[in-house]
Design a protein around this motif. Structure first.
Motif, PDB file in Angstrom:
ATOM      1  N   ILE A  45       0.815  -1.217   0.000  1.00 23.85           N
ATOM      2  CA  ILE A  45       0.000   0.000   0.000  1.00 23.85           C
ATOM      3  C   ILE A  45       0.845   1.262   0.000  1.00 23.85           C
ATOM      4  CG2 ILE A  45      -1.860  -1.204   1.200  1.00 23.85           C
ATOM      5  CD1 ILE A  45      -1.105   0.387   3.733  1.00 23.85           C
ATOM      6  N   SER A  46       2.152   1.137   0.228  1.00 21.68           N
ATOM      7  CA  SER A  46       2.980   2.325   0.455  1.00 21.68           C
ATOM      8  C   SER A  46       2.948   3.339  -0.691  1.00 21.68           C
ATOM      9  CB  SER A  46       4.422   1.913   0.779  1.00 21.68           C
ATOM     10  OG  SER A  46       4.996   1.158  -0.265  1.00 21.68           O
ATOM     11  N   PRO A  47       2.984   2.948  -1.982  1.00 18.57           N
ATOM     12  CA  PRO A  47       2.964   3.982  -3.030  1.00 18.57           C
ATOM     13  C   PRO A  47       1.719   4.861  -2.979  1.00 18.57           C
ATOM     14  CG  PRO A  47       3.599   1.856  -3.948  1.00 18.57           C
ATOM     15  CD  PRO A  47       3.114   1.594  -2.555  1.00 18.57           C
ATOM     16  N   TYR A  48       0.580   4.273  -2.629  1.00 16.39           N
ATOM     17  CA  TYR A  48      -0.672   5.024  -2.615  1.00 16.39           C
ATOM     18  C   TYR A  48      -0.762   5.905  -1.373  1.00 16.39           C
ATOM     19  CZ  TYR A  48      -1.448   1.489  -6.121  1.00 16.39           C
ATOM     20  OH  TYR A  48      -1.301   0.692  -7.223  1.00 16.39           O
ATOM     21  N   VAL A  49      -0.293   5.395  -0.246  1.00 17.04           N
ATOM     22  CA  VAL A  49      -0.309   6.181   0.981  1.00 17.04           C
ATOM     23  C   VAL A  49       0.667   7.359   0.881  1.00 17.04           C
ATOM     24  CG1 VAL A  49       0.136   6.138   3.463  1.00 17.04           C
ATOM     25  CG2 VAL A  49      -1.034   4.216   2.378  1.00 17.04           C
ATOM     26  N   VAL A  50       1.856   7.098   0.359  1.00 14.38           N
ATOM     27  CA  VAL A  50       2.847   8.174   0.208  1.00 14.38           C
ATOM     28  C   VAL A  50       2.335   9.236  -0.757  1.00 14.38           C
ATOM     29  CG1 VAL A  50       5.147   8.721  -0.667  1.00 14.38           C
ATOM     30  CG2 VAL A  50       4.825   6.748   0.824  1.00 14.38           C
ATOM     31  N   ARG A  51       1.687   8.826  -1.822  1.00 13.62           N
ATOM     32  CA  ARG A  51       1.128   9.796  -2.767  1.00 13.62           C
ATOM     33  C   ARG A  51       0.098  10.690  -2.081  1.00 13.62           C
ATOM     34  NH1 ARG A  51      -2.151   7.409  -7.729  1.00 13.62           N
ATOM     35  NH2 ARG A  51      -3.569   6.938  -6.006  1.00 13.62           N
ATOM     36  N   ALA A  52      -0.700  10.122  -1.198  1.00 12.38           N
ATOM     37  CA  ALA A  52      -1.745  10.891  -0.543  1.00 12.38           C
ATOM     38  C   ALA A  52      -1.193  11.828   0.527  1.00 12.38           C
ATOM     39  CB  ALA A  52      -2.780   9.945   0.078  1.00 12.38           C
ATOM     40  N   MET A  53      -0.381  11.315   1.438  1.00 14.68           N
ATOM     41  CA  MET A  53       0.032  12.123   2.586  1.00 14.68           C
ATOM     42  C   MET A  53       1.431  12.710   2.459  1.00 14.68           C
ATOM     43  SD  MET A  53       0.852   9.388   5.686  1.00 14.68           S
ATOM     44  CE  MET A  53      -0.854   8.951   5.969  1.00 14.68           C
ATOM     45  N   GLY A  54       2.186  12.274   1.454  1.00 11.37           N
ATOM     46  CA  GLY A  54       3.537  12.777   1.303  1.00 11.37           C
ATOM     47  C   GLY A  54       4.540  11.930   2.079  1.00 11.37           C
ATOM     48  N   MET A  55       5.784  11.961   1.631  1.00 10.21           N
ATOM     49  CA  MET A  55       6.802  11.110   2.230  1.00 10.21           C
ATOM     50  C   MET A  55       7.070  11.463   3.689  1.00 10.21           C
ATOM     51  SD  MET A  55       8.821   8.556   1.964  1.00 10.21           S
ATOM     52  CE  MET A  55       8.994   8.184   0.211  1.00 10.21           C
ATOM     53  N   ARG A  56       7.110  12.743   3.999  1.00  5.98           N
ATOM     54  CA  ARG A  56       7.450  13.147   5.369  1.00  5.98           C
ATOM     55  C   ARG A  56       6.443  12.607   6.372  1.00  5.98           C
ATOM     56  NH1 ARG A  56      11.894  14.211   8.208  1.00  5.98           N
ATOM     57  NH2 ARG A  56      11.637  15.889   9.733  1.00  5.98           N
ATOM     58  N   GLN A  57       5.160  12.758   6.069  1.00  7.81           N
ATOM     59  CA  GLN A  57       4.122  12.268   6.975  1.00  7.81           C
ATOM     60  C   GLN A  57       4.064  10.747   6.959  1.00  7.81           C
ATOM     61  OE1 GLN A  57       2.833  14.073   9.099  1.00  7.81           O
ATOM     62  NE2 GLN A  57       2.704  16.178   8.329  1.00  7.81           N
ATOM     63  N   ALA A  58       4.302  10.139   5.792  1.00  7.94           N
ATOM     64  CA  ALA A  58       4.296   8.677   5.717  1.00  7.94           C
ATOM     65  C   ALA A  58       5.383   8.094   6.608  1.00  7.94           C
ATOM     66  CB  ALA A  58       4.483   8.216   4.277  1.00  7.94           C
ATOM     67  N   ARG A  59       6.553   8.716   6.631  1.00  7.56           N
ATOM     68  CA  ARG A  59       7.611   8.234   7.521  1.00  7.56           C
ATOM     69  C   ARG A  59       7.132   8.223   8.970  1.00  7.56           C
ATOM     70  NH1 ARG A  59      13.522   9.004   6.055  1.00  7.56           N
ATOM     71  NH2 ARG A  59      13.594   9.089   3.787  1.00  7.56           N
ATOM     72  N   ARG A  60       6.480   9.278   9.364  1.00  5.14           N
ATOM     73  CA  ARG A  60       6.013   9.347  10.750  1.00  5.14           C
ATOM     74  C   ARG A  60       5.004   8.253  11.049  1.00  5.14           C
ATOM     75  NH1 ARG A  60       2.489  14.176  13.759  1.00  5.14           N
ATOM     76  NH2 ARG A  60       1.865  12.874  15.542  1.00  5.14           N
ATOM     77  N   TYR A  61       3.941   8.186  10.263  1.00  2.00           N
ATOM     78  CA  TYR A  61       2.827   7.316  10.635  1.00  2.00           C
ATOM     79  C   TYR A  61       3.093   5.849  10.316  1.00  2.00           C
ATOM     80  CZ  TYR A  61       0.170  11.415  11.882  1.00  2.00           C
ATOM     81  OH  TYR A  61      -0.262  12.571  12.496  1.00  2.00           O
ATOM     82  N   MET A  62       3.924   5.558   9.332  1.00  2.00           N
ATOM     83  CA  MET A  62       4.278   4.166   9.078  1.00  2.00           C
ATOM     84  C   MET A  62       5.249   3.635  10.122  1.00  2.00           C
ATOM     85  SD  MET A  62       4.676   3.810   4.940  1.00  2.00           S
ATOM     86  CE  MET A  62       3.251   3.917   3.864  1.00  2.00           C
ATOM     87  N   LEU A  63       6.126   4.495  10.640  1.00  2.00           N
ATOM     88  CA  LEU A  63       7.107   4.044  11.626  1.00  2.00           C
ATOM     89  C   LEU A  63       6.571   4.076  13.046  1.00  2.00           C
ATOM     90  CD1 LEU A  63      10.276   5.759  10.143  1.00  2.00           C
ATOM     91  CD2 LEU A  63       9.740   3.318  10.129  1.00  2.00           C
ATOM     92  N   SER A  64       5.743   5.061  13.364  1.00  2.00           N
ATOM     93  CA  SER A  64       5.215   5.154  14.730  1.00  2.00           C
ATOM     94  C   SER A  64       3.999   4.271  14.936  1.00  2.00           C
ATOM     95  CB  SER A  64       4.837   6.603  15.056  1.00  2.00           C
ATOM     96  OG  SER A  64       3.693   6.997  14.314  1.00  2.00           O
ATOM     97  N   ALA A  65       3.244   4.009  13.856  1.00  2.00           N
ATOM     98  CA  ALA A  65       1.989   3.251  13.935  1.00  2.00           C
ATOM     99  C   ALA A  65       1.018   3.877  14.919  1.00  2.00           C
ATOM    100  CB  ALA A  65       2.252   1.787  14.294  1.00  2.00           C
ATOM    101  N   GLU A  66       1.084   5.178  15.093  1.00  2.00           N
ATOM    102  CA  GLU A  66       0.161   5.841  16.014  1.00  2.00           C
ATOM    103  C   GLU A  66      -1.184   6.070  15.324  1.00  2.00           C
ATOM    104  OE1 GLU A  66       1.290  10.102  16.695  1.00  2.00           O
ATOM    105  OE2 GLU A  66       3.011   9.520  15.448  1.00  2.00           O
ATOM    106  N   PRO A  67      -2.283   5.804  15.991  1.00  2.00           N
ATOM    107  CA  PRO A  67      -3.591   6.060  15.396  1.00  2.00           C
ATOM    108  C   PRO A  67      -3.817   7.560  15.226  1.00  2.00           C
ATOM    109  CG  PRO A  67      -3.743   4.584  17.291  1.00  2.00           C
ATOM    110  CD  PRO A  67      -2.384   5.184  17.317  1.00  2.00           C
ATOM    111  N   PHE A  68      -4.669   7.908  14.269  1.00  2.00           N
ATOM    112  CA  PHE A  68      -5.049   9.312  14.119  1.00  2.00           C
ATOM    113  C   PHE A  68      -6.532   9.397  13.787  1.00  2.00           C
ATOM    114  CE2 PHE A  68      -2.992   7.839  10.221  1.00  2.00           C
ATOM    115  CZ  PHE A  68      -3.853   8.215   9.194  1.00  2.00           C
ATOM    116  N   ASP A  69      -7.110  10.548  14.115  1.00  2.00           N
ATOM    117  CA  ASP A  69      -8.560  10.701  13.982  1.00  2.00           C
ATOM    118  C   ASP A  69      -8.927  11.240  12.603  1.00  2.00           C
ATOM    119  OD1 ASP A  69      -7.905  13.406  14.060  1.00  2.00           O
ATOM    120  OD2 ASP A  69      -8.596  13.686  16.116  1.00  2.00           O
ATOM    121  N   ALA A  70     -10.236  11.451  12.416  1.00  2.00           N
ATOM    122  CA  ALA A  70     -10.729  11.843  11.098  1.00  2.00           C
ATOM    123  C   ALA A  70     -10.279  13.252  10.725  1.00  2.00           C
ATOM    124  CB  ALA A  70     -12.251  11.749  11.067  1.00  2.00           C
TER     125      ALA A  70
END
Length: 282
Positions: A162-187
Motif C-alpha cells: 500500500i505504500s505507493p498510494y499512501v505516500v502519494r496521498a500524505m507525502g513522504m514526510r508524513q508517511a515516515r512518521r505514521y508508518m514508523l510510529s503506527a500511532e492512530p489518528f482521527d478523522a
C-alpha cells in the motif's frame, strides 16, 4: 431500490447498482471487514467486472466504496496472516504468500486506475491495508468517529504494497512518521493528511456519500475518464512533457461527441443526453 450485480457471500463483498452509481460493499461486519485472500480476490473480481466485463456504454458513471457494520476495515485478517507467516521455510507456502501479496497489489492498481471516479465512505476503524484502499480512491468521506492507523510495524510487518498510494496521498514526510510510529489518528487528522477530504456526521455518511456520488454521475463520463487519465500522466511524467499532453487532450476531447453535446445542451438550457435523470429533477 438497488439492483444487485454481484453477491458472493464467500468472498465477503457485493456490487449494487443504483442507477448510474454502483456501490462496492465490504460485507463481513462480524469480522470487521478484515482483508484476507478471499475478500481481496472478490474485490478485484468486482472491479474487473466493472472495468472490462460489460460494454462501455453500460458501465457506471461512478463507484462508491463502502462497508457494512461499525468499521470500514480492520486491516488484514490476523488468522489469515498467521497462516501466511508459517510459509517462510516452505517453498510452496511461500509462493502462495507471494501470490496473495500480488493480489493486493493488483487490487490497489485496479481501484486506482478504474476509468470512472471512485468515492469511499469510512466509518469506525480503517487500519493497515484499508488505508491503501482509501488512498487509491479519488474522493474519501470520513465519519466523525473514524479512526485510522498504519499499524503494520506493531505486528512486525511492513506496509509494503500500500505504500505507493499512501505516500502519494500524505507525502513522504508524513508517511515516515505514521508508518514508523503506527500511532492512530482521527478523522480530522486524516483530512489534514489528505487521506480523507471531508467529514460527515455518522448518521449522514451514507446519504451524503450517495448525494456526492450522484453529483459525479451528472458529469460527462468520457470527460471524467479523460481527466483521470490526464492526472495519472501528469503524476508520472516529467514536467516538460505536460504541455504537449494537455494540449493534445483538450484538442481531442473538445471535438468529441460528448463535449459537443454538453456545450449545445448548455446553450439550449437542457440537460445533456448523457446525463441520467434523478428523482429530484422534473
Amino acid at each position: 431500490m438497488s439492483d444487485p450485480l454481484c453477491n458472493d457471500p464467500l468472498a465477503g463483498c457485493r456490487l449494487e447498482r443504483h442507477g448510474p452509481l454502483v456501490e462496492l460493499v465490504l460485507a463481513r461486519p462480524a469480522r470487521h471487514n478484515a482483508l484476507d485472500a478471499a475478500l481481496m480476490q472478490g474485490l478485484l473480481d468486482c472491479l474487473g467486472e466493472l472495468a472490462h466485463g460489460q460494454p462501455e456504454a453500460d458501465r457506471p458513471h461512478a463507484l462508491l466504496l463502502r462497508a457494512e457494520g461499525n468499521h470500514f476495515c480492520a486491516g488484514a485478517d490476523l488468522n489469515w496472516m498467521r497462516k501466511m507467516a508459517e510459509g517462510e521455510f516452505d517453498p510452496v507456502a511461500f509462493d502462495k504468500n507471494r501470490e496473495d501479496a500480488r493480489v493486493l497489489a493488483h487490487l490497489m492498481q485496479a481501484l486506482d486506475e478504474l476509468p470512472f471516479p471512485t468515492l469511499a465512505l469510512v466509518q469506525g476503524a480503517a487500519y493497515g491495508g484499508a488505508l491503501g484502499l482509501l488512498c487509491a480512491c479519488d474522493i474519501v468521506l470520513a465519519s466523525d468517529d473514524a479512526r485510522f492507523c498504519l499499524s503494520e510495524v506493531t505486528l512486525g510487518l511492513v506496509p509494503a504494497v500500500i505504500s505507493p498510494y499512501v505516500v502519494r496521498a500524505m507525502g513522504m514526510r508524513q508517511a515516515r512518521r505514521y508508518m514508523l510510529s503506527a500511532e492512530p489518528f482521527d478523522a480530522i487528522t486524516a483530512c489534514r493528511l489528505n487521506v480523507a477530504h471531508r467529514l460527515c456526521a455518522p448518521a449522514k455518511l451514507l446519504s451524503e456519500g450517495r448525494a456526492l456520488g450522484m453529483r459525479l454521475c451528472r458529469n460527462g463520463p468520457q470527460a471524467m475518464k479523460e481527466t483521470k487519465r490526464l492526472l495519472a500522466a501528469i503524476e508520472h511524467q516529467p514536467g516538460h512533457q505536460h504541455e504537449e499532453r494537455t494540449v493534445e487532450t483538450i484538442a481531442r476531447v473538445r471535438v468529441g461527441l460528448e463535449a459537443q453535446e454538453g456545450i449545445q445542451a448548455f446553450f439550449d438550457k437542457r440537460p445533456p443526453s448523457w446525463r441520467p435523470r434523478f428523482k429530484d429533477e422534473t
